[in-house]
Design a protein around this motif. Structure first.
Motif, PDB file in Angstrom:
ATOM      1  N   LEU A 283       0.853  -1.183   0.000  1.00 12.17           N
ATOM      2  CA  LEU A 283       0.000   0.000   0.000  1.00 12.17           C
ATOM      3  C   LEU A 283       0.891   1.235   0.000  1.00 12.17           C
ATOM      4  CD1 LEU A 283      -2.692  -1.082   2.623  1.00 12.17           C
ATOM      5  CD2 LEU A 283      -2.702  -1.431   0.134  1.00 12.17           C
ATOM      6  N   VAL A 284       0.670   2.144  -0.939  1.00 14.56           N
ATOM      7  CA  VAL A 284       1.485   3.351  -1.004  1.00 14.56           C
ATOM      8  C   VAL A 284       1.272   4.192   0.241  1.00 14.56           C
ATOM      9  CG1 VAL A 284       1.930   5.467  -2.325  1.00 14.56           C
ATOM     10  CG2 VAL A 284       1.509   3.308  -3.517  1.00 14.56           C
ATOM     11  N   ARG A 285       0.076   4.202   0.761  1.00 14.98           N
ATOM     12  CA  ARG A 285      -0.218   4.806   2.057  1.00 14.98           C
ATOM     13  C   ARG A 285      -1.424   4.098   2.636  1.00 14.98           C
ATOM     14  NH1 ARG A 285      -2.255  10.799   2.086  1.00 14.98           N
ATOM     15  NH2 ARG A 285      -3.262  10.079   3.981  1.00 14.98           N
ATOM     16  N   ARG A 286      -1.490   4.085   3.950  1.00 11.13           N
ATOM     17  CA  ARG A 286      -2.626   3.432   4.605  1.00 11.13           C
ATOM     18  C   ARG A 286      -3.788   4.412   4.646  1.00 11.13           C
ATOM     19  NH1 ARG A 286      -1.945  -1.410   6.285  1.00 11.13           N
ATOM     20  NH2 ARG A 286       0.166  -2.223   6.591  1.00 11.13           N
ATOM     21  N   GLY A 287      -4.958   3.900   4.332  1.00  6.76           N
ATOM     22  CA  GLY A 287      -6.131   4.753   4.305  1.00  6.76           C
ATOM     23  C   GLY A 287      -6.261   5.483   2.987  1.00  6.76           C
ATOM     24  N   ALA A 288      -7.390   6.138   2.824  1.00  2.00           N
ATOM     25  CA  ALA A 288      -7.677   6.863   1.592  1.00  2.00           C
ATOM     26  C   ALA A 288      -7.329   8.340   1.742  1.00  2.00           C
ATOM     27  CB  ALA A 288      -9.156   6.723   1.237  1.00  2.00           C
ATOM     28  N   ARG A 289      -6.827   8.918   0.674  1.00  2.00           N
ATOM     29  CA  ARG A 289      -6.537  10.347   0.651  1.00  2.00           C
ATOM     30  C   ARG A 289      -7.779  11.088   0.165  1.00  2.00           C
ATOM     31  NH1 ARG A 289      -1.104  13.069  -1.999  1.00  2.00           N
ATOM     32  NH2 ARG A 289      -1.502  15.213  -1.320  1.00  2.00           N
ATOM     33  N   ARG A 290      -8.007  12.271   0.715  1.00  2.52           N
ATOM     34  CA  ARG A 290      -9.175  13.075   0.364  1.00  2.52           C
ATOM     35  C   ARG A 290      -8.744  14.317  -0.402  1.00  2.52           C
ATOM     36  NH1 ARG A 290     -13.358  12.358   4.029  1.00  2.52           N
ATOM     37  NH2 ARG A 290     -14.518  13.694   2.613  1.00  2.52           N
ATOM     38  N   PRO A 291      -9.653  14.894  -1.205  1.00  6.52           N
ATOM     39  CA  PRO A 291      -9.309  16.146  -1.896  1.00  6.52           C
ATOM     40  C   PRO A 291      -9.168  17.295  -0.908  1.00  6.52           C
ATOM     41  CG  PRO A 291     -11.617  15.605  -2.224  1.00  6.52           C
ATOM     42  CD  PRO A 291     -11.002  14.427  -1.538  1.00  6.52           C
ATOM     43  N   SER A 292      -8.420  18.295  -1.310  1.00  4.47           N
ATOM     44  CA  SER A 292      -8.219  19.452  -0.451  1.00  4.47           C
ATOM     45  C   SER A 292      -9.509  20.272  -0.357  1.00  4.47           C
ATOM     46  CB  SER A 292      -7.107  20.343  -1.009  1.00  4.47           C
ATOM     47  OG  SER A 292      -7.517  20.933  -2.240  1.00  4.47           O
ATOM     48  N   ALA A 293      -9.603  21.071   0.700  1.00 10.46           N
ATOM     49  CA  ALA A 293     -10.759  21.954   0.850  1.00 10.46           C
ATOM     50  C   ALA A 293     -10.855  22.933  -0.310  1.00 10.46           C
ATOM     51  CB  ALA A 293     -10.657  22.711   2.181  1.00 10.46           C
ATOM     52  N   LEU A 294      -9.704  23.348  -0.822  1.00  7.40           N
ATOM     53  CA  LEU A 294      -9.686  24.278  -1.950  1.00  7.40           C
ATOM     54  C   LEU A 294     -10.286  23.624  -3.195  1.00  7.40           C
ATOM     55  CD1 LEU A 294      -8.723  27.107  -2.839  1.00  7.40           C
ATOM     56  CD2 LEU A 294      -6.564  26.049  -3.533  1.00  7.40           C
ATOM     57  N   GLU A 295      -9.935  22.365  -3.444  1.00  2.00           N
ATOM     58  CA  GLU A 295     -10.497  21.682  -4.610  1.00  2.00           C
ATOM     59  C   GLU A 295     -11.995  21.463  -4.454  1.00  2.00           C
ATOM     60  OE1 GLU A 295      -9.901  17.806  -7.514  1.00  2.00           O
ATOM     61  OE2 GLU A 295      -8.546  18.093  -5.818  1.00  2.00           O
ATOM     62  N   VAL A 296     -12.433  21.085  -3.278  1.00  2.00           N
ATOM     63  CA  VAL A 296     -13.866  20.870  -3.046  1.00  2.00           C
ATOM     64  C   VAL A 296     -14.639  22.166  -3.250  1.00  2.00           C
ATOM     65  CG1 VAL A 296     -15.592  20.266  -1.309  1.00  2.00           C
ATOM     66  CG2 VAL A 296     -13.501  18.897  -1.524  1.00  2.00           C
ATOM     67  N   ALA A 297     -14.062  23.285  -2.799  1.00  2.00           N
ATOM     68  CA  ALA A 297     -14.725  24.569  -2.986  1.00  2.00           C
ATOM     69  C   ALA A 297     -14.869  24.919  -4.461  1.00  2.00           C
ATOM     70  CB  ALA A 297     -13.950  25.668  -2.260  1.00  2.00           C
ATOM     71  N   ALA A 298     -13.887  24.508  -5.264  1.00  2.00           N
ATOM     72  CA  ALA A 298     -13.912  24.815  -6.693  1.00  2.00           C
ATOM     73  C   ALA A 298     -14.720  23.796  -7.492  1.00  2.00           C
ATOM     74  CB  ALA A 298     -12.486  24.875  -7.237  1.00  2.00           C
ATOM     75  N   ASN A 299     -14.864  22.596  -6.967  1.00  2.00           N
ATOM     76  CA  ASN A 299     -15.539  21.516  -7.695  1.00  2.00           C
ATOM     77  C   ASN A 299     -16.281  20.658  -6.690  1.00  2.00           C
ATOM     78  OD1 ASN A 299     -16.377  19.475  -9.414  1.00  2.00           O
ATOM     79  ND2 ASN A 299     -14.329  18.615  -9.717  1.00  2.00           N
ATOM     80  N   ARG A 300     -17.553  20.924  -6.498  1.00  2.00           N
ATOM     81  CA  ARG A 300     -18.319  20.246  -5.446  1.00  2.00           C
ATOM     82  C   ARG A 300     -18.393  18.735  -5.668  1.00  2.00           C
ATOM     83  NH1 ARG A 300     -23.408  19.059  -7.283  1.00  2.00           N
ATOM     84  NH2 ARG A 300     -24.102  20.107  -9.172  1.00  2.00           N
ATOM     85  N   ARG A 301     -18.238  18.278  -6.914  1.00  2.00           N
ATOM     86  CA  ARG A 301     -18.312  16.848  -7.177  1.00  2.00           C
ATOM     87  C   ARG A 301     -17.068  16.102  -6.719  1.00  2.00           C
ATOM     88  NH1 ARG A 301     -21.396  17.544 -12.980  1.00  2.00           N
ATOM     89  NH2 ARG A 301     -23.494  17.669 -12.103  1.00  2.00           N
TER      90      ARG A 301
END
Length: 318
Positions: A283-301
Motif C-alpha cells: 500500500l502506497v499509504r494506509r487509508g484513503a486520501r481526500r481532496p483538499s478543501a480548496l479543490e472541493v470549494a472549486a468543484n463540489r463533485r
C-alpha cells in the motif's frame, strides 16, 4: 477525465495533481486509464511524465470522442478503445503488452453524463429513463424501475444508494408505474420521503438515482475483477491508483488492495505469518486520501472522492 473544452463531453478531473505525483515514480511504459472519460487525467500524465504512454478504455462512446480530441496532440503515445474495465487485461494483451507501468480508475459517473438530460442520469431535468454508460447494452433504468418487484427494487435502492427509506420509495414506485421519464420518477421518490428528511442531504432523489445507475451498469459487480486484473498486469514498481466516490466502491478497492498486500494471510493479526501467504503489492499509504478543501470549494463533485494506491512488488525467489 476531460477538461473544459469545446467538446460537449466536459468534466473537470478530480485530484489530478495527486494522481500525477503517484505515477511519477513508476517505470517508463504504458499507463492504462481504465476510465479515460474525456482525457483529463491522461492529458495531465502525458504532459507531466516523459516516457509514459496511455492506453485509454471507456465504455462511453461520447467520452472516447472527447478523449480523442483532448489527446490528439500526443500521437502514438495514446491508444483508445471502447471497452468495459473488467475486460482491461484482454484489451491490454490484444495490444501486445504483457505488463503495464500503471492502471488508473476514476470510478462513478462523469459530469457530462449527469448534465445531459438525454442520457437519463439526471434527477434535475426530464429525460428518458436510460442511465446506460455503454448505450450498446440492452438493460436501461426503465427496465429496472418498471420491471423489478418491490422487494428487489428496495434492495437495490438500499444497498447501492444507502437510502434508509428504500422500502417506502420502492412501494411508491411500484404503485405509480409505468414510468417514462426521469422527472416523473424523481417526483415520486421525493414524495415517498418524509418531509423532515427532505430538508437535508441534497436532492431527495439523489440516492435512488445513484442506486439505479449502479444497477444498470453493474458497477460494483464488475469492480473486484477489474482491480484484480489491474494488479496482475503491473510490472514491479508499477502502481494501481483508484478514485472512488461511493462507499461501496471504496470498500471493494480497499478489500482487494488489502488482500493483495497481505497475500491473503489468514494468521492472527500481530503475529508472524506462518500460512505461507505471499504479498504481491504494498500500500502506497494506509487509508484513503481526500481532496483538499480548496479543490472541493472549486468543484463540489470532488467532495466524496477517496484516493487509494498500491505498488507492485518485485517477485522474489523461494
Amino acid at each position: 477525465m476531460s477538461e473544459e473544452t469545446a467538446h460537449p463531453f466536459r468534466h473537470r478531473p478530480v485530484m489530478v495533481e495527486e494522481v500525477v505525483e503517484l505515477f511519477r515514480a513508476v517505470p517508463a511504459g504504458p499507463i492504462v486509464d481504465a476510465t479515460v472519460g474525456g482525457g483529463g487525467h491522461a492529458r495531465a500524465l502525458l504532459e507531466a511524465v516523459e516516457g509514459l504512454e496511455v492506453i485509454g478504455f471507456d465504455r462511453d462512446a461520447d467520452a472516447l470522442g472527447a478523449a480523442r480530441e483532448a489527446l490528439a496532440g500526443f500521437g502514438p503515445r495514446v491508444v483508445l478503445r471502447q471497452a468495459r474495465f473488467d475486460n482491461l487485461a484482454a484489451g491490454v494483451r490484444e495490444l501486445g503488452y504483457e505488463s503495464v507501468s500503471g492502471v488508473l480508475f476514476d470510478l462513478g459517473v462523469s459530469s457530462p453524463q449527469l448534465d445531459r438530460p438525454d442520457r437519463g442520469f439526471s434527477y434535475r431535468a426530464d429525460g428518458p429513463l436510460d442511465m446506460r454508460m455503454d448505450q450498446r447494452q440492452s438493460t436501461t433504468a426503465a427496465d429496472i424501475v418498471n420491471g423489478y418487484d418491490r422487494d428487489r427494487l428496495a434492495q437495490v435502492i438500499a444497498e447501492y444508494g444507502d437510502e434508509r427509506f428504500a422500502a417506502r420509495i420502492a412501494r411508491s414506485i411500484v404503485a405509480a408505474r409505468p414510468f417514462g421519464g426521469t422527472a416523473e420518477l424523481a417526483e415520486v421518490v421525493r414524495s415517498a420521503i418524509p418531509a423532515p428528511a427532505r430538508r437535508h442531504g441534497g436532492h431527495p432523489a439523489r440516492r435512488t438515482f445513484q442506486a439505479l445507475r449502479i444497477e444498470v451498469n453493474r458497477e460494483l459487480d464488475i469492480l473486484p475483477a477489474a482491480i484484480d486484473q489491474a494488479l496482475d498486469l503491473l510490472c514491479p514498481g508499477g502502481r494501481c491508483v483508484v478514485l472512488a466516490y461511493h462507499s461501496g466502491e471504496d470498500r471493494i478497492v480497499k478489500e482487494r488492495f488489502v488482500e493483495a498486500s497481505t497475500g491473503g494471510c489468514t494468521c492472527p493479526p500481530g503475529l508472524p505469518c506462518v500460512c505461507g501467504a505471499v504479498p504481491t503489492v504494498r500500500l502506497v499509504r494506509r487509508g484513503a486520501r481526500r481532496p483538499s478543501a480548496l479543490e472541493v470549494a472549486a468543484n463540489r463533485r470532488a467532495e466524496s472522492a477517496r484516493l487509494r494506491a498500491a505498488e507492485k512488488l518485485a517477485v522474489t525467489g523461494p
